[in-house]
Design a protein around this motif. Sequence first.
Motif, mmCIF file in Angstrom:
data_model
loop_
_atom_site.group_PDB
_atom_site.id
_atom_site.type_symbol
_atom_site.label_atom_id
_atom_site.label_comp_id
_atom_site.label_asym_id
_atom_site.label_seq_id
_atom_site.Cartn_x
_atom_site.Cartn_y
_atom_site.Cartn_z
ATOM 1 N N UNK A 156 0.805 -1.215 0.000
ATOM 2 C CA UNK A 156 0.000 0.000 0.000
ATOM 3 C C UNK A 156 0.838 1.264 0.000
ATOM 4 N N UNK A 157 1.019 1.833 -1.164
ATOM 5 C CA UNK A 157 1.746 3.101 -1.308
ATOM 6 C C UNK A 157 0.840 4.180 -1.887
ATOM 7 N N UNK A 158 0.162 3.892 -2.982
ATOM 8 C CA UNK A 158 -0.611 4.904 -3.722
ATOM 9 C C UNK A 158 -1.765 5.461 -2.899
ATOM 10 N N UNK A 196 -0.797 -6.571 4.397
ATOM 11 C CA UNK A 196 -0.253 -5.542 3.516
ATOM 12 C C UNK A 196 0.967 -4.894 4.155
ATOM 13 N N UNK A 197 1.875 -4.481 3.313
ATOM 14 C CA UNK A 197 2.903 -3.541 3.735
ATOM 15 C C UNK A 197 2.324 -2.176 3.406
ATOM 16 N N UNK A 198 2.158 -1.338 4.418
ATOM 17 C CA UNK A 198 1.559 -0.017 4.247
ATOM 18 C C UNK A 198 2.626 1.035 4.510
ATOM 19 N N UNK A 199 2.787 1.946 3.562
ATOM 20 C CA UNK A 199 3.752 3.034 3.695
ATOM 21 C C UNK A 199 3.055 4.233 4.309
ATOM 22 N N UNK A 200 3.662 4.778 5.373
ATOM 23 C CA UNK A 200 3.081 5.923 6.072
ATOM 24 C C UNK A 200 4.190 6.880 6.497
ATOM 25 N N UNK A 201 3.823 8.143 6.617
ATOM 26 C CA UNK A 201 4.763 9.174 7.061
ATOM 27 C C UNK A 201 4.872 9.141 8.575
ATOM 28 N N UNK A 202 6.101 9.006 9.073
ATOM 29 C CA UNK A 202 6.336 9.052 10.515
ATOM 30 C C UNK A 202 7.049 10.336 10.923
ATOM 31 N N UNK A 254 -5.476 4.578 1.264
ATOM 32 C CA UNK A 254 -4.689 4.061 0.153
ATOM 33 C C UNK A 254 -5.643 3.713 -0.985
ATOM 34 N N UNK A 255 -5.130 3.671 -2.195
ATOM 35 C CA UNK A 255 -5.970 3.390 -3.367
ATOM 36 C C UNK A 255 -5.170 2.613 -4.406
ATOM 37 N N UNK A 297 -5.140 8.558 -3.054
ATOM 38 C CA UNK A 297 -5.908 9.490 -3.874
ATOM 39 C C UNK A 297 -5.258 10.885 -3.806
ATOM 40 N N UNK A 298 -5.054 11.492 -4.934
ATOM 41 C CA UNK A 298 -4.467 12.830 -4.966
ATOM 42 C C UNK A 298 -2.955 12.845 -5.007
ATOM 43 N N UNK A 299 -2.308 11.789 -4.523
ATOM 44 C CA UNK A 299 -0.841 11.731 -4.517
ATOM 45 C C UNK A 299 -0.298 10.667 -5.455
ATOM 46 N N UNK A 300 -1.146 9.736 -5.856
ATOM 47 C CA UNK A 300 -0.677 8.635 -6.683
ATOM 48 C C UNK A 300 0.408 7.865 -5.970
ATOM 49 N N UNK A 301 1.497 7.574 -6.658
ATOM 50 C CA UNK A 301 2.588 6.813 -6.058
ATOM 51 C C UNK A 301 3.769 7.702 -5.679
ATOM 52 N N UNK A 302 3.512 8.998 -5.489
ATOM 53 C CA UNK A 302 4.548 9.932 -5.040
ATOM 54 C C UNK A 302 4.766 9.720 -3.541
ATOM 55 N N UNK A 303 5.746 8.903 -3.195
ATOM 56 C CA UNK A 303 5.967 8.524 -1.797
ATOM 57 C C UNK A 303 6.216 9.734 -0.902
ATOM 58 N N UNK A 304 6.961 10.719 -1.385
ATOM 59 C CA UNK A 304 7.278 11.886 -0.555
ATOM 60 C C UNK A 304 6.044 12.715 -0.219
ATOM 61 N N UNK A 305 4.982 12.562 -0.999
ATOM 62 C CA UNK A 305 3.753 13.320 -0.753
ATOM 63 C C UNK A 305 2.726 12.521 0.054
#
Length: 110
Positions: free
Chosen positions: A42-44, A84-90, A72-73, A46-54
């Motif tokens: 889970x990276x993508x 799932x592996x979920x990417x989140x901002x810490x 996520x979407x 809504x509104x950011x797509x796959x831009x990880x930094x956003x």
Amino acid sequence: LIVIMSVNNSLYCDPVMRYGTADQQEKWLKPYASGQKLGCFGLSEPGNGSDAAAASTTATLDGDEWVLEGTKAWITNAHDADAAIVIATTDKSLKHKGLSAFLVEAGTPG
């Protein structure tokens, strides 16, 4: 079928194999690598797509548990995955270096 297994093997199993602890690999890798269970990534958003930094999904430590908040979407395997592996901002101040990966079991409340 090829895409499903590719996501499971490369986007889910590979990071767990490379960066997971022995205990994490026992629980979160073995049944997924053997085909007993299915994983997703889970990276993508809504509104950011796959831009990880956003990434707007955040993770905050609350006692000894992490609380993830966000959406996520477009996650391949999401409807059938067991985890799932979920990417989140810490740490937003670190931009893309402030991202963390979390192993989340399907059906986890939230």
